[in-house]
Design a protein around this motif. Structure first.
Motif: not given
Length: 486
Positions: A174, A306-307
Protein backbone atom coordinates in the motif's frame (compact mmCIF):
# COMPACT_ATOMS: atom_id res chain seq x y z
CA UNK A 1 -3.05 28.77 -15.65
CA UNK A 2 -0.36 26.71 -13.91
CA UNK A 3 -1.75 25.00 -10.82
CA UNK A 4 0.19 23.68 -7.79
CA UNK A 5 -0.48 20.17 -9.12
CA UNK A 6 1.18 21.12 -12.41
CA UNK A 7 4.20 22.47 -10.52
CA UNK A 8 4.45 19.29 -8.44
CA UNK A 9 4.45 17.17 -11.60
CA UNK A 10 7.12 19.40 -13.17
CA UNK A 11 9.31 19.12 -10.05
CA UNK A 12 8.81 15.34 -9.97
CA UNK A 13 10.18 15.12 -13.52
CA UNK A 14 12.99 17.60 -12.82
CA UNK A 15 14.25 15.46 -9.93
CA UNK A 16 15.01 12.58 -12.28
CA UNK A 17 16.45 14.70 -15.09
CA UNK A 18 19.99 15.41 -13.85
CA UNK A 19 22.37 12.99 -15.61
CA UNK A 20 24.62 12.51 -12.58
CA UNK A 21 22.22 12.73 -9.64
CA UNK A 22 18.66 12.20 -10.90
CA UNK A 23 18.70 9.80 -13.84
CA UNK A 24 18.44 6.38 -12.18
CA UNK A 25 19.18 4.27 -15.30
CA UNK A 26 22.41 6.21 -15.87
CA UNK A 27 23.41 6.02 -12.21
CA UNK A 28 22.79 2.27 -12.08
CA UNK A 29 24.66 1.75 -15.34
CA UNK A 30 27.71 3.46 -13.82
CA UNK A 31 27.46 1.34 -10.66
CA UNK A 32 27.19 -1.92 -12.61
CA UNK A 33 30.05 -0.92 -14.93
CA UNK A 34 32.18 -0.12 -11.88
CA UNK A 35 31.54 -3.59 -10.45
CA UNK A 36 32.21 -5.30 -13.79
CA UNK A 37 35.52 -3.45 -14.11
CA UNK A 38 36.30 -4.23 -10.48
CA UNK A 39 35.80 -7.95 -11.06
CA UNK A 40 38.23 -7.81 -13.99
CA UNK A 41 40.85 -6.29 -11.68
CA UNK A 42 40.04 -8.55 -8.74
CA UNK A 43 40.36 -11.72 -10.83
CA UNK A 44 43.94 -10.76 -11.73
CA UNK A 45 44.82 -10.95 -8.02
CA UNK A 46 42.36 -13.72 -7.03
CA UNK A 47 42.81 -16.34 -9.78
CA UNK A 48 40.18 -18.63 -8.28
CA UNK A 49 37.54 -16.12 -9.44
CA UNK A 50 38.48 -16.25 -13.12
CA UNK A 51 35.76 -18.68 -14.24
CA UNK A 52 33.05 -17.01 -12.13
CA UNK A 53 33.99 -13.56 -13.41
CA UNK A 54 33.83 -14.76 -17.02
CA UNK A 55 30.33 -16.14 -16.39
CA UNK A 56 29.14 -12.92 -14.76
CA UNK A 57 30.59 -10.83 -17.57
CA UNK A 58 28.28 -12.74 -19.97
CA UNK A 59 25.15 -11.77 -17.98
CA UNK A 60 22.99 -8.85 -19.01
CA UNK A 61 22.75 -5.90 -16.61
CA UNK A 62 19.47 -7.11 -15.13
CA UNK A 63 20.94 -10.48 -14.17
CA UNK A 64 24.20 -8.87 -13.03
CA UNK A 65 22.23 -6.56 -10.76
CA UNK A 66 20.82 -9.57 -8.90
CA UNK A 67 24.39 -10.45 -8.02
CA UNK A 68 25.94 -7.02 -7.50
CA UNK A 69 23.10 -5.54 -5.42
CA UNK A 70 22.87 -8.44 -3.00
CA UNK A 71 23.81 -7.05 0.44
CA UNK A 72 26.50 -9.64 1.21
CA UNK A 73 28.02 -9.62 -2.28
CA UNK A 74 28.07 -5.84 -2.37
CA UNK A 75 29.72 -5.75 1.04
CA UNK A 76 32.45 -8.10 -0.24
CA UNK A 77 32.85 -6.09 -3.46
CA UNK A 78 33.37 -2.84 -1.57
CA UNK A 79 35.86 -4.56 0.73
CA UNK A 80 37.71 -5.79 -2.37
CA UNK A 81 37.88 -2.26 -3.77
CA UNK A 82 39.29 -1.04 -0.46
CA UNK A 83 41.80 -3.90 -0.33
CA UNK A 84 42.83 -3.22 -3.91
CA UNK A 85 43.51 0.44 -3.15
CA UNK A 86 45.61 -0.42 -0.09
CA UNK A 87 47.52 -3.27 -1.74
CA UNK A 88 45.97 -5.94 0.50
CA UNK A 89 43.80 -7.79 -2.00
CA UNK A 90 44.89 -11.40 -1.74
CA UNK A 91 43.53 -14.89 -1.17
CA UNK A 92 41.68 -15.94 0.92
CA UNK A 93 39.09 -13.21 0.41
CA UNK A 94 35.32 -13.16 1.17
CA UNK A 95 34.61 -12.52 -2.50
CA UNK A 96 36.06 -15.92 -3.42
CA UNK A 97 33.32 -17.62 -1.41
CA UNK A 98 30.24 -15.47 -1.96
CA UNK A 99 30.59 -14.61 -5.66
CA UNK A 100 30.35 -18.23 -6.98
CA UNK A 101 27.48 -18.84 -4.54
CA UNK A 102 25.67 -15.77 -5.86
CA UNK A 103 26.07 -16.95 -9.44
CA UNK A 104 24.64 -20.35 -8.48
CA UNK A 105 21.68 -18.70 -6.69
CA UNK A 106 20.34 -16.98 -9.82
CA UNK A 107 17.63 -15.98 -10.63
CA UNK A 108 17.45 -15.07 -6.91
CA UNK A 109 20.02 -12.97 -5.13
CA UNK A 110 22.37 -14.78 -2.76
CA UNK A 111 20.86 -13.42 0.47
CA UNK A 112 17.29 -13.69 -0.79
CA UNK A 113 17.84 -17.36 -1.61
CA UNK A 114 18.70 -17.99 2.07
CA UNK A 115 15.50 -16.49 3.49
CA UNK A 116 13.34 -18.95 5.47
CA UNK A 117 10.24 -17.62 3.68
CA UNK A 118 9.80 -15.69 0.44
CA UNK A 119 8.06 -12.31 0.61
CA UNK A 120 8.13 -9.68 -2.16
CA UNK A 121 6.70 -6.14 -2.24
CA UNK A 122 6.37 -3.58 -5.03
CA UNK A 123 5.64 -4.04 -8.71
CA UNK A 124 8.21 -2.32 -10.96
CA UNK A 125 11.35 -3.55 -9.18
CA UNK A 126 10.16 -5.97 -6.47
CA UNK A 127 11.95 -5.88 -3.12
CA UNK A 128 12.48 -8.97 -1.04
CA UNK A 129 11.88 -8.93 2.71
CA UNK A 130 14.44 -10.14 5.21
CA UNK A 131 13.37 -13.11 7.28
CA UNK A 132 14.11 -13.15 10.99
CA UNK A 133 14.04 -16.89 11.73
CA UNK A 134 17.16 -18.29 13.35
CA UNK A 135 19.28 -20.24 10.88
CA UNK A 136 22.63 -21.96 10.76
CA UNK A 137 23.26 -21.07 7.12
CA UNK A 138 26.47 -18.96 7.06
CA UNK A 139 24.96 -16.31 4.79
CA UNK A 140 21.88 -15.89 6.97
CA UNK A 141 24.14 -15.62 10.01
CA UNK A 142 26.25 -13.02 8.19
CA UNK A 143 23.14 -10.91 7.53
CA UNK A 144 22.15 -11.13 11.19
CA UNK A 145 25.67 -10.13 12.21
CA UNK A 146 25.51 -7.12 9.88
CA UNK A 147 22.19 -6.09 11.43
CA UNK A 148 23.65 -6.44 14.92
CA UNK A 149 26.59 -4.29 13.84
CA UNK A 150 24.22 -1.47 12.90
CA UNK A 151 21.69 -1.66 15.74
CA UNK A 152 23.53 -3.26 18.63
CA UNK A 153 27.07 -1.95 18.52
CA UNK A 154 26.67 1.31 20.43
CA UNK A 155 25.79 1.87 24.10
CA UNK A 156 22.11 2.58 24.54
CA UNK A 157 21.26 0.93 21.23
CA UNK A 158 19.22 -2.21 20.69
CA UNK A 159 17.28 -3.78 17.91
CA UNK A 160 15.71 -6.94 16.61
CA UNK A 161 14.55 -8.10 13.21
CA UNK A 162 10.87 -8.89 12.84
CA UNK A 163 9.53 -11.67 10.65
CA UNK A 164 7.42 -10.47 7.70
CA UNK A 165 3.88 -11.72 7.30
CA UNK A 166 0.94 -11.15 4.99
CA UNK A 167 -0.19 -8.04 6.90
CA UNK A 168 3.26 -6.46 6.68
CA UNK A 169 3.40 -7.27 2.98
CA UNK A 170 0.01 -5.62 2.45
CA UNK A 171 0.97 -2.46 4.33
CA UNK A 172 4.26 -2.14 2.46
CA UNK A 173 2.55 -2.69 -0.89
CA UNK A 174 0.00 0.00 0.00
CA UNK A 175 2.74 2.45 0.96
CA UNK A 176 4.74 1.77 -2.20
CA UNK A 177 1.62 2.18 -4.34
CA UNK A 178 0.89 5.48 -2.61
CA UNK A 179 4.45 6.75 -3.05
CA UNK A 180 4.68 5.84 -6.71
CA UNK A 181 1.24 7.34 -7.40
CA UNK A 182 2.14 10.65 -5.78
CA UNK A 183 5.66 10.79 -7.31
CA UNK A 184 5.64 8.55 -10.40
CA UNK A 185 9.10 9.74 -11.49
CA UNK A 186 11.26 10.60 -8.47
CA UNK A 187 9.55 8.10 -6.17
CA UNK A 188 9.90 5.23 -8.62
CA UNK A 189 13.50 6.26 -9.37
CA UNK A 190 14.50 6.24 -5.71
CA UNK A 191 12.87 2.86 -5.08
CA UNK A 192 14.86 1.31 -7.92
CA UNK A 193 18.02 1.69 -5.82
CA UNK A 194 16.62 -0.52 -3.04
CA UNK A 195 17.05 -4.29 -3.21
CA UNK A 196 15.71 -5.42 0.17
CA UNK A 197 13.56 -4.23 3.07
CA UNK A 198 13.97 -5.40 6.66
CA UNK A 199 11.34 -4.92 9.37
CA UNK A 200 12.63 -4.03 12.79
CA UNK A 201 12.02 -2.75 16.25
CA UNK A 202 15.00 -0.71 17.43
CA UNK A 203 16.27 2.15 19.55
CA UNK A 204 19.40 4.21 19.02
CA UNK A 205 20.71 6.55 21.70
CA UNK A 206 17.43 6.40 23.56
CA UNK A 207 15.14 7.17 20.59
CA UNK A 208 12.84 4.87 18.64
CA UNK A 209 14.07 4.09 15.12
CA UNK A 210 11.32 4.61 12.55
CA UNK A 211 13.50 3.87 9.54
CA UNK A 212 17.16 3.58 8.54
CA UNK A 213 19.35 3.05 5.50
CA UNK A 214 21.64 0.05 5.37
CA UNK A 215 24.84 2.00 4.82
CA UNK A 216 28.17 0.22 4.58
CA UNK A 217 27.28 -2.77 6.76
CA UNK A 218 24.06 -3.76 4.99
CA UNK A 219 24.20 -2.30 1.45
CA UNK A 220 21.08 -2.08 -0.73
CA UNK A 221 18.84 -2.52 2.32
CA UNK A 222 16.44 -0.19 4.10
CA UNK A 223 14.91 -0.81 7.54
CA UNK A 224 11.37 0.11 8.57
CA UNK A 225 9.51 0.01 11.89
CA UNK A 226 6.04 -0.32 10.40
CA UNK A 227 4.54 -1.14 13.81
CA UNK A 228 5.53 2.36 14.95
CA UNK A 229 4.54 4.07 11.69
CA UNK A 230 0.82 4.50 12.04
CA UNK A 231 -0.39 5.00 8.48
CA UNK A 232 0.50 4.41 4.82
CA UNK A 233 1.41 8.07 4.29
CA UNK A 234 4.15 7.98 6.90
CA UNK A 235 5.36 4.54 5.77
CA UNK A 236 5.57 5.88 2.21
CA UNK A 237 7.51 8.94 3.43
CA UNK A 238 10.00 6.81 5.33
CA UNK A 239 10.48 4.49 2.36
CA UNK A 240 11.19 7.54 0.18
CA UNK A 241 13.59 8.95 2.79
CA UNK A 242 15.72 5.82 2.98
CA UNK A 243 15.50 5.00 -0.74
CA UNK A 244 16.91 8.46 -1.46
CA UNK A 245 19.92 7.65 0.70
CA UNK A 246 20.43 4.50 -1.37
CA UNK A 247 20.18 6.54 -4.58
CA UNK A 248 22.71 9.14 -3.46
CA UNK A 249 25.09 6.41 -2.21
CA UNK A 250 25.01 5.03 -5.75
CA UNK A 251 25.40 8.44 -7.41
CA UNK A 252 28.39 9.41 -5.28
CA UNK A 253 30.32 6.28 -6.22
CA UNK A 254 31.36 8.23 -9.32
CA UNK A 255 30.91 11.88 -8.31
CA UNK A 256 32.31 13.64 -5.24
CA UNK A 257 30.01 16.31 -3.80
CA UNK A 258 32.06 17.47 -0.81
CA UNK A 259 35.52 19.02 -1.00
CA UNK A 260 36.19 19.07 2.74
CA UNK A 261 34.35 16.08 4.27
CA UNK A 262 36.06 16.56 7.62
CA UNK A 263 34.36 19.93 8.16
CA UNK A 264 31.32 20.28 10.40
CA UNK A 265 28.44 22.75 10.44
CA UNK A 266 25.66 23.78 12.82
CA UNK A 267 21.96 23.38 12.10
CA UNK A 268 19.32 25.13 14.24
CA UNK A 269 17.31 21.99 15.08
CA UNK A 270 20.22 20.04 16.62
CA UNK A 271 22.46 20.97 19.51
CA UNK A 272 25.50 19.20 18.07
CA UNK A 273 27.39 19.80 14.88
CA UNK A 274 26.81 17.86 11.67
CA UNK A 275 29.36 16.79 9.11
CA UNK A 276 29.00 18.65 5.82
CA UNK A 277 28.40 15.23 4.19
CA UNK A 278 25.37 14.72 6.41
CA UNK A 279 24.09 18.19 5.51
CA UNK A 280 24.28 17.39 1.78
CA UNK A 281 22.53 14.02 2.18
CA UNK A 282 19.88 15.61 4.39
CA UNK A 283 19.19 18.37 1.87
CA UNK A 284 18.67 15.76 -0.84
CA UNK A 285 16.10 14.00 1.37
CA UNK A 286 14.32 17.14 2.57
CA UNK A 287 13.81 18.48 -0.96
CA UNK A 288 12.08 15.25 -1.97
CA UNK A 289 10.09 15.06 1.27
CA UNK A 290 8.84 18.61 0.76
CA UNK A 291 7.67 17.60 -2.71
CA UNK A 292 6.09 14.40 -1.34
CA UNK A 293 4.15 16.37 1.27
CA UNK A 294 3.05 18.91 -1.34
CA UNK A 295 1.77 16.02 -3.46
CA UNK A 296 0.00 14.57 -0.41
CA UNK A 297 -1.68 17.92 0.27
CA UNK A 298 -3.04 17.93 -3.28
CA UNK A 299 -4.11 14.26 -3.28
CA UNK A 300 -7.43 13.64 -4.98
CA UNK A 301 -10.50 11.97 -3.51
CA UNK A 302 -9.61 8.62 -5.04
CA UNK A 303 -6.36 8.46 -3.07
CA UNK A 304 -8.02 9.74 0.10
CA UNK A 305 -10.69 7.04 -0.11
CA UNK A 306 -8.06 4.40 -0.89
CA UNK A 307 -5.52 5.30 1.82
CA UNK A 308 -7.47 7.51 4.22
CA UNK A 309 -7.10 11.19 5.01
CA UNK A 310 -3.66 11.77 6.63
CA UNK A 311 -5.23 14.03 9.26
CA UNK A 312 -7.55 11.21 10.36
CA UNK A 313 -4.69 9.06 11.64
CA UNK A 314 -3.63 9.28 15.27
CA UNK A 315 0.16 9.25 15.28
CA UNK A 316 3.05 11.19 16.69
CA UNK A 317 3.99 13.96 14.27
CA UNK A 318 7.65 14.10 13.34
CA UNK A 319 9.82 15.75 10.70
CA UNK A 320 9.02 13.14 8.03
CA UNK A 321 5.32 12.76 8.75
CA UNK A 322 2.67 14.21 6.46
CA UNK A 323 0.72 15.79 9.29
CA UNK A 324 2.23 18.48 11.51
CA UNK A 325 1.00 19.26 14.98
CA UNK A 326 -0.42 22.81 15.20
CA UNK A 327 1.89 25.29 16.84
CA UNK A 328 5.07 23.23 16.47
CA UNK A 329 8.03 25.61 16.42
CA UNK A 330 10.62 26.62 13.81
CA UNK A 331 12.24 23.68 12.11
CA UNK A 332 9.94 20.71 12.67
CA UNK A 333 8.72 20.66 9.03
CA UNK A 334 10.78 19.41 6.12
CA UNK A 335 10.20 22.65 4.20
CA UNK A 336 11.77 24.70 7.02
CA UNK A 337 14.84 22.47 7.07
CA UNK A 338 14.96 22.38 3.28
CA UNK A 339 15.04 26.17 3.01
CA UNK A 340 17.68 26.53 5.68
CA UNK A 341 19.97 23.85 4.22
CA UNK A 342 19.50 25.10 0.66
CA UNK A 343 20.36 28.66 1.65
CA UNK A 344 23.41 27.68 3.68
CA UNK A 345 24.76 25.20 1.12
CA UNK A 346 24.38 27.87 -1.57
CA UNK A 347 26.18 30.56 0.43
CA UNK A 348 28.07 30.16 3.70
CA UNK A 349 28.89 26.46 3.26
CA UNK A 350 29.38 26.43 -0.52
CA UNK A 351 33.20 26.54 -0.20
CA UNK A 352 33.01 23.09 1.43
CA UNK A 353 31.52 21.59 -1.75
CA UNK A 354 33.08 20.53 -5.02
CA UNK A 355 31.90 22.20 -8.25
CA UNK A 356 29.72 19.11 -8.77
CA UNK A 357 28.37 19.55 -5.24
CA UNK A 358 27.39 23.15 -5.94
CA UNK A 359 25.71 22.02 -9.15
CA UNK A 360 23.87 19.35 -7.12
CA UNK A 361 22.56 21.99 -4.69
CA UNK A 362 21.47 24.33 -7.51
CA UNK A 363 19.61 21.48 -9.24
CA UNK A 364 17.72 20.53 -6.09
CA UNK A 365 16.90 24.15 -5.27
CA UNK A 366 15.74 24.97 -8.80
CA UNK A 367 13.62 21.81 -8.98
CA UNK A 368 11.71 22.54 -5.76
CA UNK A 369 11.54 26.35 -5.69
CA UNK A 370 8.30 26.80 -7.74
CA UNK A 371 6.52 24.24 -5.53
CA UNK A 372 8.01 25.77 -2.39
CA UNK A 373 6.55 29.19 -3.24
CA UNK A 374 3.19 27.95 -4.50
CA UNK A 375 2.42 25.40 -1.78
CA UNK A 376 4.29 26.60 1.29
CA UNK A 377 4.44 30.36 0.68
CA UNK A 378 7.44 32.65 0.48
CA UNK A 379 10.38 31.68 2.62
CA UNK A 380 11.13 33.87 5.59
CA UNK A 381 14.21 35.86 4.66
CA UNK A 382 15.41 36.72 8.13
CA UNK A 383 18.27 34.77 9.64
CA UNK A 384 17.33 31.64 11.56
CA UNK A 385 17.27 31.93 15.33
CA UNK A 386 20.66 31.14 16.81
CA UNK A 387 21.13 27.71 18.31
CA UNK A 388 22.28 27.65 21.91
CA UNK A 389 25.32 25.39 21.93
CA UNK A 390 25.93 24.14 25.48
CA UNK A 391 29.16 22.38 24.60
CA UNK A 392 32.22 23.60 26.49
CA UNK A 393 35.81 22.87 25.43
CA UNK A 394 39.00 22.35 27.40
CA UNK A 395 42.55 21.20 26.74
CA UNK A 396 43.01 17.46 27.05
CA UNK A 397 44.70 16.55 30.34
CA UNK A 398 48.35 15.48 30.36
CA UNK A 399 49.53 17.54 27.39
CA UNK A 400 52.95 19.15 27.34
CA UNK A 401 53.62 22.31 25.35
CA UNK A 402 56.49 24.57 24.38
CA UNK A 403 56.08 27.93 22.68
CA UNK A 404 58.33 29.28 19.95
CA UNK A 405 57.49 33.01 19.83
CA UNK A 406 60.12 33.64 17.18
CA UNK A 407 58.80 30.76 15.09
CA UNK A 408 55.24 31.97 15.77
CA UNK A 409 54.04 28.51 16.76
CA UNK A 410 53.24 26.29 19.72
CA UNK A 411 54.44 22.71 19.93
CA UNK A 412 52.13 20.36 21.85
CA UNK A 413 53.01 16.80 22.79
CA UNK A 414 50.30 14.25 23.58
CA UNK A 415 51.56 11.26 25.63
CA UNK A 416 48.43 9.25 24.75
CA UNK A 417 49.28 9.34 21.04
CA UNK A 418 52.98 10.16 21.18
CA UNK A 419 53.55 12.79 18.56
CA UNK A 420 54.26 16.51 18.40
CA UNK A 421 51.59 18.79 17.00
CA UNK A 422 52.60 22.14 15.51
CA UNK A 423 50.03 24.87 16.06
CA UNK A 424 50.20 28.08 14.04
CA UNK A 425 49.15 31.38 15.61
CA UNK A 426 45.46 30.89 14.88
CA UNK A 427 45.36 27.32 16.24
CA UNK A 428 47.45 28.48 19.20
CA UNK A 429 44.89 31.15 20.05
CA UNK A 430 41.99 28.69 19.84
CA UNK A 431 43.95 26.19 21.95
CA UNK A 432 44.43 28.81 24.68
CA UNK A 433 40.74 29.77 24.56
CA UNK A 434 39.82 26.13 25.22
CA UNK A 435 39.81 26.56 28.98
CA UNK A 436 36.27 25.44 29.78
CA UNK A 437 34.45 28.15 27.84
CA UNK A 438 31.36 27.41 25.77
CA UNK A 439 31.46 28.02 22.03
CA UNK A 440 29.61 31.39 22.30
CA UNK A 441 32.11 32.49 24.96
CA UNK A 442 34.99 31.41 22.74
CA UNK A 443 33.48 33.30 19.80
CA UNK A 444 33.28 36.53 21.78
CA UNK A 445 36.90 36.25 22.92
CA UNK A 446 38.10 35.23 19.46
CA UNK A 447 36.34 38.18 17.81
CA UNK A 448 37.95 40.57 20.27
CA UNK A 449 41.37 39.41 19.05
CA UNK A 450 40.83 38.99 15.30
CA UNK A 451 37.69 41.01 14.63
CA UNK A 452 39.59 43.96 13.26
CA UNK A 453 41.31 41.88 10.57
CA UNK A 454 38.44 39.75 9.19
CA UNK A 455 34.66 40.11 9.17
CA UNK A 456 32.63 38.39 11.88
CA UNK A 457 31.24 35.57 9.71
CA UNK A 458 34.70 34.61 8.44
CA UNK A 459 36.13 34.82 11.97
CA UNK A 460 33.45 32.45 13.28
CA UNK A 461 34.16 30.04 10.43
CA UNK A 462 37.89 30.11 11.18
CA UNK A 463 37.24 29.49 14.87
CA UNK A 464 34.98 26.52 14.24
CA UNK A 465 37.27 25.01 11.63
CA UNK A 466 40.28 25.37 13.94
CA UNK A 467 38.38 24.04 16.95
CA UNK A 468 37.16 21.00 14.99
CA UNK A 469 40.77 20.29 13.97
CA UNK A 470 41.98 20.48 17.58
CA UNK A 471 39.20 18.15 18.72
CA UNK A 472 40.03 15.63 15.97
CA UNK A 473 43.69 15.79 17.03
CA UNK A 474 42.57 15.02 20.64
CA UNK A 475 44.30 18.17 21.92
CA UNK A 476 40.95 19.67 22.95
CA UNK A 477 37.90 17.83 24.23
CA UNK A 478 34.22 18.76 24.65
CA UNK A 479 33.11 18.59 28.26
CA UNK A 480 29.34 18.96 27.91
CA UNK A 481 27.37 17.82 24.89
CA UNK A 482 23.83 16.83 24.02
CA UNK A 483 22.96 13.61 22.22
CA UNK A 484 21.87 13.57 18.59
CA UNK A 485 18.85 12.14 16.85
CA UNK A 486 18.47 11.58 13.14
Amino acid sequence: MTTPKDLIQQADRALVAHPSFGDTPRILARVITRYRFGLELFAERLPSLARTVTAIEALDDGEARRIFFDPLVRLALEQAFSDLETGRLQSPHPLEECLPAALAALPLGLSESRMPSRWLVGQDTPKWLWGAAQATDPYSLALQAAFDGVFGARPGSSGKLLSPDAEAQRRLNDAIELLTTLLPHSGVGALTHVEAIALLSARLEGGTVLSAAGGDLTPSTIFLAIRDLGNPWDIAGCILHEALHMKLFDATRSTALVAQPEETIQVPWRNIRWSIVRAVFSYHVYVHLALFKAAALSADDVLLRRFGDPSAYLSHAHATSVERKPGAPGYDRSIDRTRFLGQQLSTEWSHLLTPQGRDFVRWLNDSLEPVSRAVYGDAVRESPPPTVDLTAYRKTRGLRARASPRGECLMVFSPEAPRIHWLDLNAWLIFELSDGRTLPEMERAYLEVVGGRVDAAEARRQLRTGLDSLVRSTLVEPTRQQGEAT
